[in-house]
Design a protein around this motif. Structure first.
Motif, PDB file in Angstrom:
ATOM      1  N   ILE A 249       0.864  -1.176   0.000  1.00 42.91           N
ATOM      2  CA  ILE A 249       0.000   0.000   0.000  1.00 42.91           C
ATOM      3  C   ILE A 249       0.906   1.233   0.000  1.00 42.91           C
TER       4      ILE A 249
ATOM      5  N   GLU B 223      -0.268   4.291  -1.989  1.00 42.92           N
ATOM      6  CA  GLU B 223      -0.975   5.191  -2.886  1.00 42.92           C
ATOM      7  C   GLU B 223      -0.846   6.629  -2.430  1.00 42.92           C
TER       8      GLU B 223
ATOM      9  N   ASP C  57      -5.114   9.054  -1.397  1.00 42.50           N
ATOM     10  CA  ASP C  57      -6.031   9.099  -0.263  1.00 42.50           C
ATOM     11  C   ASP C  57      -5.535  10.015   0.849  1.00 42.50           C
TER      12      ASP C  57
ATOM     13  N   TYR D 217      -5.165  13.062   3.245  1.00 41.51           N
ATOM     14  CA  TYR D 217      -6.150  14.032   3.698  1.00 41.51           C
ATOM     15  C   TYR D 217      -5.776  15.382   3.104  1.00 41.51           C
TER      16      TYR D 217
ATOM     17  N   GLN E 235     -11.789   8.536   8.302  1.00 44.37           N
ATOM     18  CA  GLN E 235     -10.853   8.460   7.191  1.00 44.37           C
ATOM     19  C   GLN E 235      -9.770   7.412   7.452  1.00 44.37           C
TER      20      GLN E 235
ATOM     21  N   ALA F 199     -11.275   3.882   7.209  1.00 41.20           N
ATOM     22  CA  ALA F 199     -11.607   3.506   5.836  1.00 41.20           C
ATOM     23  C   ALA F 199     -10.395   2.929   5.116  1.00 41.20           C
ATOM     24  N   LYS F 200      -9.197   3.307   5.541  1.00 38.06           N
ATOM     25  CA  LYS F 200      -7.974   2.847   4.885  1.00 38.06           C
ATOM     26  C   LYS F 200      -7.156   1.882   5.734  1.00 38.06           C
TER      27      LYS F 200
ATOM     28  N   PRO G  46      -5.557  -1.196   7.030  1.00 35.46           N
ATOM     29  CA  PRO G  46      -5.460  -2.503   6.375  1.00 35.46           C
ATOM     30  C   PRO G  46      -5.974  -3.627   7.275  1.00 35.46           C
TER      31      PRO G  46
ATOM     32  N   PRO H 184      -1.327   3.049   4.434  1.00 34.17           N
ATOM     33  CA  PRO H 184      -2.093   4.025   3.658  1.00 34.17           C
ATOM     34  C   PRO H 184      -1.591   5.439   3.945  1.00 34.17           C
TER      35      PRO H 184
END
Length: 263
Positions: free
Chosen positions: A2, A4, A7, A9, A53, A56-57, A59, A94
């Protein structure tokens, strides 16, 4: 992995440094005089929008990351820690969780932490040894222990733990409550619910015993989630050296005692 970039904020900090500065400055004496050792419990450490938030991410146990399977035994050979997963590798996290860790390791936050704890010249740990993101699976346990007090790579003294909880709708019968024990492990002084947006900060000494030794009773698919950061200094006052510094965790065998009310 992960890693990315989409995502994060956008364009705002996750921590409210102004609010934390006011709180930390006002609660130094409360922190220093807390029983059984210096500590504080902070509700609403994060906004619930930030918690959402992060969750939601966050893992899951089967995510494509290198979860570390964490286990340990006490001096009697009994399992003291099991069904716990840890991830200290920032680039596998994340982006929003990575951002929070960077903010917690920032010079701004560390200066605030020094005001709360009274400990000067704190340093973060870029390796996140023992820290990062954690989750405990149903049936898991973190036995009562005192953490290692010396960083084996940097030869620094560990001084402060910061634990941030991310557990929404956590029921009391799920267990997993953080227990703070007397320095001689004679009784449990405090039990703290690991509820979302709550932060617990405490001094790391050779006898600051803590853990969640009651087996997790949460349903399958639910885990106890947290973020853990540790802070160090170059040496510590001789008065704080109850025993020689160690890079090992001191797991305890607990007496049977009456537990205090939850907070």
């Amino acid at each position: 992995m992960i890693n990315e970039q989409t995502d994060a904020y956008p364009n705002r900090l996750l921590l409210n440094y102004t609010k934390l500065n006011t709180f930390f400055e006002a609660n130094n004496a409360r922190y220093m005089n807390a029983d059984p050792y210096p500590h504080i419990v902070i509700d609403d450490f994060l906004g619930m929008d930030v918690v959402d938030q992060l969750l939601a991410k966050f893992p899951g146990p089967d995510a494509d990351v290198q979860w570390r399977q964490i286990s340990a035994k006490n001096s009697e050979g009994e399992k003291a820690q099991y069904k716990k997963l840890g991830l200290p590798r920032e680039l596998e996290m994340p982006a929003i969780i990575r951002q929070l860790i960077w903010e917690l390791n920032s010079g701004t936050f560390i200066r605030l932490l020094e005001r709360l704890t009274g400990i000067k010249n704190l340093l973060p740990d870029p390796l996140l040894r023992g820290g990062g993101i954690h989750q405990v699976l149903p049936g898991g346990v973190l036995g009562v222990h005192a953490d290692f007090t010396r960083h084996s790579d940097y030869d620094l003294d560990r001084r402060v733990n910061v634990l941030v909880y991310l557990n929404k709708d956590w029921h009391d019968d799920y267990e997993g409550h953080l227990e703070l024990w007397e320095r001689d492990v004679s009784r449990c002084v405090k039990r703290i619910r690991p509820t979302a947006a709550r932060c617990v900060i405490f001094n790391t000494d050779a006898d600051s015993f803590h853990g969640h030794p009651r087996k997790l009773q949460c349903p399958e698919g639910v885990t106890r989630k947290s973020i853990a950061l540790y802070y160090y200094s170059i040496g510590r006052p001789e008065a704080d050296r109850a025993v020689a510094p160690t890079s090992a965790t001191d797991w305890q065998v607990l007496p049977t005692v009456e537990l205090p009310e939850l907070q």
